[in-house]
Design an enzyme around this catalytic site. Structure first.
Site, short mmCIF file in Angstrom:
data_model
loop_
_atom_site.label_atom_id
_atom_site.label_comp_id
_atom_site.label_asym_id
_atom_site.label_seq_id
_atom_site.Cartn_x
_atom_site.Cartn_y
_atom_site.Cartn_z
N TYR A 346 0.82 -1.21 0.00
CA TYR A 346 0.00 0.00 0.00
C TYR A 346 0.86 1.26 0.00
CZ TYR A 346 -5.01 0.61 0.31
OH TYR A 346 -6.32 0.80 0.00
N GLU A 381 -6.59 5.68 4.93
CA GLU A 381 -6.75 4.38 4.29
C GLU A 381 -5.72 3.39 4.79
OE1 GLU A 381 -6.09 4.20 0.05
OE2 GLU A 381 -4.95 6.05 0.08
N LYS A 442 -0.07 -1.20 -13.75
CA LYS A 442 -0.83 -1.19 -12.51
C LYS A 442 -2.28 -1.60 -12.71
CE LYS A 442 -2.80 1.36 -8.85
NZ LYS A 442 -2.32 0.40 -7.84
P1 AMP Z 1 -3.06 -1.79 -5.24
O1 AMP Z 1 -1.94 -0.78 -5.20
O2 AMP Z 1 -4.34 -1.20 -5.63
O3 AMP Z 1 -2.72 -2.97 -6.09
O4 AMP Z 1 -3.29 -2.33 -3.75
C1 AMP Z 1 -2.56 -1.95 -2.63
C2 AMP Z 1 -2.01 -3.15 -1.91
O5 AMP Z 1 -3.06 -4.03 -1.50
C3 AMP Z 1 -1.10 -4.02 -2.76
O6 AMP Z 1 0.19 -3.53 -2.83
C4 AMP Z 1 -1.18 -5.34 -2.03
O7 AMP Z 1 -0.37 -5.37 -0.87
C5 AMP Z 1 -2.63 -5.38 -1.58
N1 AMP Z 1 -3.44 -6.08 -2.60
C6 AMP Z 1 -3.99 -5.55 -3.71
N2 AMP Z 1 -4.68 -6.47 -4.41
C7 AMP Z 1 -4.58 -7.62 -3.71
C8 AMP Z 1 -5.06 -8.95 -3.90
N3 AMP Z 1 -5.83 -9.26 -4.94
N4 AMP Z 1 -4.74 -9.89 -2.99
C9 AMP Z 1 -3.96 -9.57 -1.92
N5 AMP Z 1 -3.49 -8.34 -1.70
C10 AMP Z 1 -3.77 -7.37 -2.56
MG MG Z 2 -0.81 -3.07 -7.00
#
Ligand code: AMP
Ligand code: MG
Length: 530
Positions: A346, A381, A442
């Site tokens: 995150y 968040e 992304k």
């Molecule tokens: P994002 O940057 O939107 O991909 O999501 C932020 C963080 O949430 C990621 O870096 C992961 O640590 C976690 N995350 C996102 N999607 C998933 C998923 N499908 N399963 C597990 N963790 C996730």
């Molecule tokens: Mg990601």
């Protein structure tokens, strides 16, 4: 194997001793007080009464429930959260703290170096420091506001809590270093990177910053920047891992990098979630196999993801529907996991501008990142309550202060390079990850899990026209916030269907197109059909 549902009141032992608190400062009474309310923590764990000189209330603790009282008596510091890079911190301060806990370290920093000591702290925390002298207390947040901290003034006393729903009170006293909390008049949130000095009686409140994002940009060579980033990120991961920890892995470069670096120090578990609608299992598995982790796939029903709404709103205590939507899949996943120390990817997108992968102008990108980072401390968040409600302790290596310092000090030309977004991160970990992962485009968590479309579909089933979905999401989140934060209804007791109907119906009353339907009873599905 991963059991189905987290057991309430069980918390991961490998987390900080204090996971949340609600206390009253500037008062030495005997009975617990925090706005006269019983604590309504969403954070799970044993709740203990605490009392120290001029402070009383409750703390949600880890399994070692004796810790907060003992630490508070010894240190005069009530600390929710943890510090990183402890060895370097201690070396920098010099001398010996009175004990081994992070509260001892904060106390040691404060007593030895005063304000300068607080400016040293790199962690994920919110703290009340009983400052001594004519000051009632200091409220201190970490550089990114990683643990939200709320304050309400009440007739010469101060109620302070890590969850806004635990507070009431307002005597109109101005509190610099804070901002209003949405839909909660009288409850204010301490800004990130801030120390608020609460005086005894009638004195003005003062505040001062403990960190600011760098405004300059470094001309360091691109490949050197990448090597440095790998170094600070590796430190951030290393100081956050613990026994049995897991990385929530999407299969993108952000969480992929955290996984690869964690695997240099331990064999981490990795957990990836998907729904029947969509998943990124193949991408996550590629990372897990490449670096060698104990990998788990969790497939949720998309209905469970949309049902996570009250939990997401109660945890983050925000009304921004976009941020809430982002949280839904992880909140749904967290509900299913046994209590765990969790590392995430995150936050990487904010200093790297990852949400703006279409942006082709480094000039605009730099301005956008600068503007977004200025508000990041109140997004909530990354609040530990997101996870803490199910006994987890989650921490975010990209939010490490040294990682942020480095990333924010880089010009946009290191983030957008050769047509590649987030270039410096991809270059930093290219050798650690499968090539396809390092240069993967992304996918937001709400896209990759299909939760965005699932929530949209749920609203459409309630009769929301396609062009009103965004407004409907905002209305539903606001109504949900009123329930779980203002009225302190537990998320498990929220009737989501009723909530949708009320929120959507009252929104319809405000729209000109539907103004004539003001007396039609029932949900919008009937109102729009009629
Ligand atoms: P994002 O940057 O939107 O991909 O999501 C932020 C963080 O949430 C990621 O870096 C992961 O640590 C976690 N995350 C996102 N999607 C998933 C998923 N499908 N399963 C597990 N963790 C996730
Ligand atoms: Mg990601």
């Amino acid at each position: 194997m991963i059991p189905d549902v987290a057991t309430p009141d069980v918390v991961t032992p490998d987390g900080p001793p204090v996971r949340g608190f609600a206390v009253t400062v500037g008062d030495s009474g005997t009975a617990p007080a925090a706005g006269g309310c019983a604590p309504a923590f969403l954070t799970t764990g044993p709740v203990r009464e605490i009392a120290g000189a001029g402070l009383r209330g409750w703390a949600v603790t880890g399994p070692d429930a004796a810790a907060p009282d003992a630490a508070l008596a010894r240190t005069g510091v009530l600390l929710c959260g943890e510090l990183y890079h402890r060895d370097r911190l201690l070396d920098t301060i010099g001398g010996e703290p009175d004990g081994d806990s992070d509260a001892d370290l904060v106390a040691h920093a404060w007593r030895t170096l005063g304000r300068g000591g607080l400016r040293l702290l790199n962690g994920r925390f919110a703290a009340v420091i009983l400052a001594g002298g004519d000051r009632a207390a200091l409220l201190v947040t970490d550089h990114a506001g990683g643990v939200p901290l709320f304050v309400a003034a009440d007739r010469g006393r101060w109620h302070v809590a890590t969850e806004a729903k635990c507070l009431r009170g307002d005597d109109g006293r101005p509190v610099p270093g804070t901002r209003p909390t949405p839909r909660r008049p009288g409850v204010r949130q301490v800004r990130g990177a801030t120390a608020v000095e609460l005086p005894g009686v009638a004195e003005p409140v003062r505040s001062w910053p403990t960190w600011t994002p760098p405004q300059h940009r470094s001309t360091v060579a691109a490949d050197v920047a990448a090597v440095r980033l790998r170094g600070v990120l590796d430190d951030a991961v290393r100081t956050r891992i613990g026994p049995g920890c897991a990385v929530v892995l999407s299969g993108g470069v952000d969480s992929g990098a955290v996984t690869a670096l964690a695997a240099r120090h331990t064999t981490p578990r990795t957990i990836t979630m998907g729904t029947e609608v969509a998943d990124e299992f193949a991408a996550a598995r590629a990372v897990a196999e490449h670096v060698g982790t104990d990998h788990h796939e969790v497939r949720l029903r998309s209905a469970d993801v949309t049902a996570a709404l009250p939990w997401a709103v109660a945890a983050a205590e925000i009304v921004d529907a976009e941020v809430v939507e982002y949280l839904l899949p992880l909140v749904a996943l967290y509900r299913r996991l046994p209590p765990t120390r969790l590392l995430t990817g995150y936050g990487a997108d904010i200093p790297l501008g990852g949400m703006h992968r279409q942006e082709r102008s480094p000039t605009t990108l730099d301005e956008t990142i600068t503007a977004e980072i200025a508000e990041v401390d109140v997004l909530n968040e990354m609040s530990p309550v997101v996870g803490g409600f199910a006994g987890h302790w989650a921490t975010h290596p990209y939010w490490d202060r040294e990682v942020l310092d480095l990333l924010l000090g880089l010009p946009a030309t290191r983030k957008l390079r050769d047509g590649t977004d987030k270039w410096v991160l991809r270059a930093a970990v290219a050798a650690d990850l499968p090539a396809a992962t390092a240069y993967r485009a992304k996918l937001g968590v709400h896209e990759g899990s299909g939760s965005q479309s699932a929530w949209t579909a749920a609203l459409r089933e309630h009769g929301v026209p396609a062009d009103a979905v965004a407004a409907a999401k905002t209305a539903v989140v606001a109504a949900c916030h009123d329930e779980v934060v203002a009225r302190r209804v537990h998320p498990a007791d929220v009737d989501l269907d009723a909530l949708y109907s009320t929120a959507l119906y009252s929104t319809a009353l405000h729209s000109t197109a539907l103004a004539g339907l003001g007396t039609v009873p029932g949900p919008l599905v009937e109102a729009t059909a009629g």
